[in-house]
Design an enzyme around this catalytic site. Structure first.
Site, PDB file in Angstrom:
ATOM      1  N   HIS A   6      37.578  73.681 113.886  1.00  0.00           N
ATOM      2  CA  HIS A   6      38.521  73.252 114.338  1.00  0.00           C
ATOM      3  C   HIS A   6      39.927  73.437 113.194  1.00  0.00           C
ATOM      4  O   HIS A   6      40.594  72.392 113.697  1.00  0.00           O
ATOM      5  CB  HIS A   6      37.674  71.472 114.222  1.00  0.00           C
ATOM      6  CG  HIS A   6      38.670  70.224 114.187  1.00  0.00           C
ATOM      7  ND1 HIS A   6      38.947  69.642 115.512  1.00  0.00           N
ATOM      8  CD2 HIS A   6      39.215  69.533 113.788  1.00  0.00           C
ATOM      9  CE1 HIS A   6      39.455  68.919 115.450  1.00  0.00           C
ATOM     10  NE2 HIS A   6      39.910  68.153 113.958  1.00  0.00           N
ATOM     11  N   ARG A  48      45.855  73.771 113.048  1.00  0.00           N
ATOM     12  CA  ARG A  48      46.542  74.980 112.289  1.00  0.00           C
ATOM     13  C   ARG A  48      46.629  76.681 112.363  1.00  0.00           C
ATOM     14  O   ARG A  48      48.121  76.192 112.433  1.00  0.00           O
ATOM     15  CB  ARG A  48      46.096  74.852 110.392  1.00  0.00           C
ATOM     16  CG  ARG A  48      45.717  73.131 110.290  1.00  0.00           C
ATOM     17  CD  ARG A  48      47.254  72.398 110.525  1.00  0.00           C
ATOM     18  NE  ARG A  48      46.562  71.074 109.893  1.00  0.00           N
ATOM     19  CZ  ARG A  48      47.024  70.585 109.512  1.00  0.00           C
ATOM     20  NH1 ARG A  48      48.938  70.102 110.713  1.00  0.00           N
ATOM     21  NH2 ARG A  48      46.933  68.888 109.309  1.00  0.00           N
ATOM     22  N   ARG A 106      53.028  64.373  84.672  1.00  0.00           N
ATOM     23  CA  ARG A 106      52.787  65.079  85.982  1.00  0.00           C
ATOM     24  C   ARG A 106      53.782  65.354  86.972  1.00  0.00           C
ATOM     25  O   ARG A 106      54.678  65.111  88.243  1.00  0.00           O
ATOM     26  CB  ARG A 106      51.893  65.496  86.884  1.00  0.00           C
ATOM     27  CG  ARG A 106      50.957  64.248  86.357  1.00  0.00           C
ATOM     28  CD  ARG A 106      49.658  64.569  87.321  1.00  0.00           C
ATOM     29  NE  ARG A 106      48.347  63.206  87.213  1.00  0.00           N
ATOM     30  CZ  ARG A 106      47.797  63.081  88.138  1.00  0.00           C
ATOM     31  NH1 ARG A 106      46.905  64.051  88.181  1.00  0.00           N
ATOM     32  NH2 ARG A 106      46.647  61.730  87.527  1.00  0.00           N
ATOM     33  N   TRP A 116      47.120  69.413 104.670  1.00  0.00           N
ATOM     34  CA  TRP A 116      46.235  70.248 104.187  1.00  0.00           C
ATOM     35  C   TRP A 116      44.840  69.461 104.128  1.00  0.00           C
ATOM     36  O   TRP A 116      43.730  69.338 104.711  1.00  0.00           O
ATOM     37  CB  TRP A 116      45.666  71.043 103.192  1.00  0.00           C
ATOM     38  CG  TRP A 116      45.254  72.071 103.179  1.00  0.00           C
ATOM     39  CD1 TRP A 116      43.325  71.327 104.032  1.00  0.00           C
ATOM     40  CD2 TRP A 116      45.141  73.385 103.544  1.00  0.00           C
ATOM     41  NE1 TRP A 116      42.400  73.297 103.360  1.00  0.00           N
ATOM     42  CE2 TRP A 116      43.327  74.903 103.694  1.00  0.00           C
ATOM     43  CE3 TRP A 116      45.691  74.742 103.379  1.00  0.00           C
ATOM     44  CZ2 TRP A 116      43.558  75.247 103.062  1.00  0.00           C
ATOM     45  CZ3 TRP A 116      46.348  75.506 102.845  1.00  0.00           C
ATOM     46  CH2 TRP A 116      44.414  76.158 102.751  1.00  0.00           C
ATOM     47  N   ALA A 133      46.211  68.820  86.993  1.00  0.00           N
ATOM     48  CA  ALA A 133      47.019  67.961  86.207  1.00  0.00           C
ATOM     49  C   ALA A 133      46.762  67.166  84.736  1.00  0.00           C
ATOM     50  O   ALA A 133      48.122  67.017  84.370  1.00  0.00           O
ATOM     51  CB  ALA A 133      48.843  68.449  87.159  1.00  0.00           C
ATOM     52  N   THR A 172      26.139  71.986 116.273  1.00  0.00           N
ATOM     53  CA  THR A 172      25.583  72.202 115.107  1.00  0.00           C
ATOM     54  C   THR A 172      24.889  73.360 114.854  1.00  0.00           C
ATOM     55  O   THR A 172      25.008  73.796 112.909  1.00  0.00           O
ATOM     56  CB  THR A 172      23.686  71.472 115.186  1.00  0.00           C
ATOM     57  OG1 THR A 172      23.916  70.241 116.057  1.00  0.00           O
ATOM     58  CG2 THR A 172      23.578  71.440 114.252  1.00  0.00           C
TER      59      THR A 172
END
EC number: 2.1.1.148
Length: 307
Positions: free
Chosen positions: A220, A225, A198, A110, A123, A89
């Protein structure tokens, strides 16, 4: 990386501001604020705003009012304790906002991290730029035979050139058609609505967004990643973001890199096996209680730290 003249002017104007504030700042991140750090061929990451620093984490944990007579070593020890014992926290007290330019297929991967506030270039209202991600030959690889979501052997030079030619030609052709659909009939087009035109763009087209997240959830994201098994194209963004976090909250980032990024996790069954091995007992996969994959992963980690 190509920044538009408007973006360059905006960054210059933001960087030249001298604003007074009573709130705590991070001197390291202040030096990096608004700068665009290049990623891939046309992408970038830049920090446009943040809230809090290492002291905000400590303040939240102690529910205190100021720095008082505390030493940096005491703050470091507390932050490491919080990280080590998953008291998350206090890390949520810090927030950061990034401006990111990235290929659409990377953005779609992502966005699965649903713990951020996101606003993407639309777009429906604006026309997309003629910019596409074209990989370097060294990252073009075949599908892995052992990892269903990873890469295997790198393509040969001839194969790479053929793939790159396909990517360039397809992206350019799709964008040409996109422009034609947008143009008015008197300009040899169709005047099609932007929200429909698009759909013809390729997934390696570049988009942009603002991405705001608290430090706990950012850690995280980075843990997943930055991992060597993460897809290269998102990993390079995470690596640049980690550099900004080191400047922003150096004590918290140090703890993260020790206890999350550079750490490994063993299950209770694995710990029983490791205990037996340390006591000189002979254990094999069949009687370990571990699956073949779990056993292999555990042994790979142990062999790595033997050398």
């Amino acid at each position: 990386m190509a920044l538009t003249e408007e973006q360059q002017a905006d960054i210059k104007a933001q960087s030249s501001q001298q604003l007074y504030t009573k709130r705590p700042i991070s001197p390291g991140l202040e030096e990096m604020l608004y700068q665009a750090f290049p990623v891939l061929d046309h992408g970038f990451v830049r920090v446009v705003d943040y809230m809090g620093n290492d002291s905000a984490i400590v303040q939240a944990a102690r529910v205190s009012y100021g720095t008082g007579t505390k030493k940096v070593s005491e703050d470091r020890g507390l932050i490491r304790y919080l990280m080590r014992h998953y008291h998350t926290t206090p890390f949520e007290m810090c927030e950061i906002k990034f401006h990111v330019k990235l290929p659409i297929f990377v953005a779609r991967q992502w966005i699965r991290h649903r713990t951020a506030s996101v606003n993407e270039y639309s777009a429906r209202y604006s026309i997309m730029d003629r910019e596409f991600y074209i990989p370097e030959p060294r990252v073009l690889a075949m599908q892995s035979k052992v990892n269903h979501q990873g890469r295997g052997e790198v393509l040969s030079a001839d194969q790479s050139e053929a793939v790159l030619s396909l990517l360039r030609n397809d992206a350019q052709k799709c964008y040409d058609d996109y422009e034609k659909m947008l143009r008015n009939p008197e300009e040899n087009g169709f005047g099609l609505a932007r929200e429909l035109a698009r759909m013809n763009l390729t997934l390696n087209s570049y988009s942009q967004w603002y991405w705001k997240i608290n430090l706990h959830n950012l850690f995280h994201f980075l843990q997943l990643r930055i991992d060597s098994h993460a897809q290269y194209e998102i990993r390079v963004y995470a690596e640049v973001m980690l550099k900004t976090v080191r400047a922003w909250v150096p004590l918290a980032c140090e703890a993260f890199e020790d206890y999350r990024k550079g750490a490994v996790t063993f299950s209770s069954t694995m710990m029983n096996v490791i205990g037996k091995l340390l006591n000189g007992q002979s254990v094999d996969q069949a009687d370990s209680g571990l699956s073949k994959r779990e056993w292999t992963e555990m042994m790979q980690i142990l062999d790595h730290y033997k050398s």
